[in-house]
Design a protein around this motif. Sequence first.
Motif, short mmCIF file in Angstrom:
data_model
loop_
_atom_site.label_atom_id
_atom_site.label_comp_id
_atom_site.label_asym_id
_atom_site.label_seq_id
_atom_site.Cartn_x
_atom_site.Cartn_y
_atom_site.Cartn_z
N HIS A 56 0.92 -1.08 -0.06
CA HIS A 56 0.24 -0.11 -0.13
C HIS A 56 1.05 0.96 0.19
O HIS A 56 1.68 1.51 1.01
CB HIS A 56 -0.87 -0.07 1.13
CG HIS A 56 -2.03 -0.66 1.33
ND1 HIS A 56 -2.20 -2.44 1.09
CD2 HIS A 56 -3.30 -0.33 1.06
CE1 HIS A 56 -3.42 -2.70 0.54
NE2 HIS A 56 -4.08 -1.75 1.38
N LEU A 57 0.62 1.93 -1.28
CA LEU A 57 1.80 2.90 -1.13
C LEU A 57 0.85 4.42 -0.80
O LEU A 57 -0.68 4.30 -1.45
CB LEU A 57 2.02 3.11 -2.51
CG LEU A 57 2.84 2.26 -3.16
CD1 LEU A 57 3.41 2.28 -4.69
CD2 LEU A 57 4.13 1.45 -2.10
N ILE A 58 1.73 5.31 -0.32
CA ILE A 58 0.72 7.24 -0.09
C ILE A 58 1.54 7.44 -1.76
O ILE A 58 2.10 7.85 -2.30
CB ILE A 58 1.17 7.43 1.13
CG1 ILE A 58 1.65 6.51 2.15
CG2 ILE A 58 0.75 9.45 1.39
CD1 ILE A 58 1.87 7.52 3.25
N ASP A 59 0.09 8.15 -2.34
CA ASP A 59 0.36 8.71 -2.68
C ASP A 59 -0.20 10.37 -3.02
O ASP A 59 -0.83 10.56 -3.12
CB ASP A 59 -1.61 8.37 -3.98
CG ASP A 59 -0.99 8.95 -5.50
OD1 ASP A 59 -0.23 9.62 -6.25
OD2 ASP A 59 -2.09 9.22 -6.41
N LEU A 60 1.21 10.45 -3.27
CA LEU A 60 1.08 12.38 -3.23
C LEU A 60 1.44 12.95 -4.76
O LEU A 60 2.05 13.96 -4.58
CB LEU A 60 2.22 12.65 -2.59
CG LEU A 60 2.48 12.40 -1.02
CD1 LEU A 60 3.78 12.81 -0.08
CD2 LEU A 60 1.38 12.91 -0.62
N GLY A 61 1.10 12.13 -5.88
CA GLY A 61 1.00 12.69 -7.14
C GLY A 61 -0.13 12.40 -7.77
O GLY A 61 -0.24 13.54 -8.83
N SER A 62 -1.24 12.15 -7.67
CA SER A 62 -2.61 11.36 -8.54
C SER A 62 -2.55 11.84 -9.94
O SER A 62 -3.39 12.29 -11.01
CB SER A 62 -3.32 13.42 -8.11
OG SER A 62 -3.56 13.66 -6.78
N GLY A 63 -1.72 10.96 -10.20
CA GLY A 63 -1.30 10.70 -11.51
C GLY A 63 -1.07 11.75 -12.22
O GLY A 63 -1.55 12.10 -13.37
N ILE A 64 -0.57 12.72 -11.86
CA ILE A 64 0.69 14.15 -12.45
C ILE A 64 -0.96 14.78 -11.97
O ILE A 64 -1.47 15.69 -13.25
CB ILE A 64 0.77 14.51 -13.79
CG1 ILE A 64 2.47 13.10 -13.82
CG2 ILE A 64 1.54 15.31 -13.66
CD1 ILE A 64 3.28 13.35 -14.83
N ALA A 65 -1.82 15.40 -11.33
CA ALA A 65 -2.82 16.32 -10.82
C ALA A 65 -3.83 15.19 -12.23
O ALA A 65 -4.91 16.50 -11.98
CB ALA A 65 -2.33 17.16 -11.39
N VAL A 66 -4.32 14.13 -12.48
CA VAL A 66 -5.67 13.04 -13.26
C VAL A 66 -6.80 13.80 -12.26
O VAL A 66 -7.96 14.00 -12.33
CB VAL A 66 -4.49 13.01 -14.38
CG1 VAL A 66 -6.04 12.46 -14.14
CG2 VAL A 66 -4.07 13.36 -14.84
N THR A 67 -6.24 12.55 -11.16
CA THR A 67 -7.60 12.33 -10.55
C THR A 67 -7.15 12.66 -8.57
O THR A 67 -7.32 12.74 -7.95
CB THR A 67 -6.83 10.28 -8.98
OG1 THR A 67 -5.47 10.74 -8.77
CG2 THR A 67 -6.99 9.48 -10.96
#
Length: 439
Positions: A56-67
């Motif tokens: 389980h990874l913490i996402d600080l990228g949002s698919g480059i501001a997409v999600t």
Amino acid sequence: MSIAQERRLVTPVPGPGSLLRLERKRRHVADGVGTTLPVFVVEAGGGVLVDVDGNHLIDLGSGIAVTTVGNAAPHVVRRASEQLAAFTHTCFMITPYDGYVDVCEQLGELTPGGHAKKSALFNSGAEAVENAVKIARVATGRDAVAVFDHAYHGRTNLTMAMTAKNMPYKNGFGPFAGEVYRAPMSYPFRDGLSGPDAAARAIDLLEKQVGAANLACVVIEPIQGEGGFVVPAPGFLPAIAAWAAAHDVVYVADEIQSGFCRTGDWFASDHEGVVPDLVATAKGIAGGLPLSAVTGRAELMDRVHVGGLGGTYGGNPVACAAALGAIEEMREHHLTARARAIGATMASRLADLRETHAVIGDVRGRGAMMAIELCAPGTTEPDPARTAAVAAYCHAQGVVVLTCGTYGNVLRFLPPLSIPDALLAEGFAVIAEAFAATA
């Protein structure tokens, strides 16, 4: 949320399952398509990405501001699923459907300014920018396009010409489209200029080297994305917009990365009350499905002849349904306020880090679009090696962070606005560990 909102490392990152699939990728996917973190994701939501190995990874990228609204936001899933079951495509240019018009109506309401607006829908950010230039050229009868240092606008031939950074976006791909001219951007950390002074510098160059009478449009990111999350000094954007208006130059805001609640306003232009003639949007518009748009003054948009705008997949009905769901999520959950709260948390944590680690030369951004620039202490000399080392440590510890910047020395943070506070705090605790471990 069905996914536990926690960082959980079951294997090293990347794990054996991802490494096996990476070998398959190497056999079948062109090497030019790179990956930041080679983990293969099987599930995502909230602020977590789950890989094939169960990490389980913490996402600080949002698919480059997409999600921005999350990877599987309920309204997005519901609307897209309903549309998928009804029909997937007819091509709006052949037989139209309500979803396309509904999205255009929403864009007219949400983008800056109360004037009459119209929109055209496309697939990618680069398409939106390129079509904005087409519209400006037809409307003005002029050819020249002004862009700025550190800009990123896309990967088509024209938008590569408009993009500043050579590697990896432009190298070897020329020759590029002509009549593109570059002006100096307001970059407070590096130029020390006020907004009006930086604007005067840019305007002076454009007037001398291009001439306002030859310019179709000025295209600018209100907060630069790939160029390093550069936030221009207050007054810069209004001055550029006023100069453009005085000379009948179309002012185009590239809000592809900064739009749709990301900065704590619906659009970054709202922060200083700038009203663009045309706005290019994509990324956060549709919760992860491919959709982009140009929205602008109706009299400008209507200057293009019938058939001059469009594309086979532009405004795909499923993507339009997803966009309506994403906007519903943004309204219902007050995501502009949520972005401001996330931004306040990130700014505080990053300011604390800067006090401890002199390599952090600048902390900047707005809302949930924050960044730090790493330089040799006490200078503006970029430190891309330390930036890469910090990012690599975070990845190994299960936190997805992204780098950017003309000099490769910027860490940018774009968490989904659905991320829980506790998970955000844990992510920044790991970032603090990364700076200590790489000191």
